[in-house]
Design a protein around this motif. Structure first.
Motif: not given
Length: 270
Positions: A172-201
């Motif tokens: 139950x802790x938050x910090x600016x540079x805390x990084x989710x590790x995928x294997x444990x599972x990650x929940x993303x609320x809507x519109x939580x990511x920067x606009x470049x997220x779909x920039x495949x290049x």
């Protein structure tokens, strides 16, 4: 996989395999307003049904589970996987080859939905999703993860080696540079990511083998907090013979994560 993990992995896989279609339908489980999204690779097609089965019998069920596969695999599915398709679980095919597809396509398909990602080489206990959602209910704008590392820097714009990014033990802790590790599972609320997220290049150039780093950068730039859940529970159970092909060798042992995070730092001037 460690030798001591083999008995539990074997027993859990056997238990999941014995479940009938009625068991997997899990009709009495309350439904959560979210999508579970994941991807896989050819070498795991014969075992990923175990992951899917573990997701179908959650104590609180998802609206839908979507598995994103490369187009070339359309006619290569084993019956153990294809037989699971139905109202709760669907398989979709795309041309993208990298692991980023576990999230970006679901973001496009369901932009207003909560998206939960997980890995394809693990079996998740039945309360895994419920515990993620409980923390989301308290912090609805945060990204919630059961497992995190804390990104560290040796100087402005210069990250420390990945092995020095300590696993976060507090809950139950938050910090600016805390990084989710995928294997444990990650929940993303809507519109939580920067606009470049779909920039495949960009993500193919900066983080071709590190989707976790890309999504962390996108959440940081989007001003979204990452929080370790209040109840991470036990770690998911590895599936026997699932690590024949893995990014761990290049990303962790050869410090590929450091090189890719450095590329992000330089591009976005973190």
């Amino acid at each position: 996989m460690k030798l001591k993990e083999l008995p539990l992995s074997w027993w859990t896989a056997r238990k999941l395999t014995r479940l009938t279609k009625d068991d997997l339908r899990n009709a009495n489980a309350p439904r959560l307003p979210l999508i579970i999204s994941l991807t896989s690779i050819p070498s795991r097609l014969g075992i990923i049904h175990l992951t899917i089965r573990s997701l179908l019998i959650q104590s609180y069920a998802a609206e839908k589970i979507i598995l994103w596969l490369h187009e070339s695999l359309r006619d290569q599915l084993p019956r153990s996987l294809s037989d699971l398709e139905g109202d709760e679980f669907e398989i979709r095919y795309v041309n993208l080859t990298c692991s980023h597809r576990k999230l970006i396509h679901s973001l496009e398909l369901h932009p207003e939905k909560i998206i939960v990602t997980c890995d394809d080489d693990l079996m998740y206990d039945s309360t895994w999703l419920q515990r993620l959602y409980q923390s989301h209910s308290r912090y609805p704008k945060d990204i919630i993860a059961h497992e995190c590392r804390l990104i560290t820097f040796i100087a402005p714009g210069k990250p420390a080696a990945y092995r020095e990014w300590k696993t976060e033990l507090c809950t139950d802790i938050s910090a600016p540079w805390l990084m989710p590790i995928g294997y444990g599972g990650v929940l993303y609320p809507p519109h939580c990511l920067y606009g470049d997220v779909q920039n495949r290049d960009l993500f193919l150039r900066l983080t071709p083998k590190a989707d976790d780093l890309w999504f962390k950068a996108m959440s940081y730039l989007g001003g979204t907090n990452t929080r370790r859940s209040a109840d991470p529970g036990k770690k998911p159970i590895p599936i026997i013979a699932s690590q024949k092909d893995s990014l761990k060798k290049t990303n962790v042992r050869q410090d590929g994560n450091y090189q890719q995070w450095l590329a992000l730092c330089e591009h976005y001037e973190f």
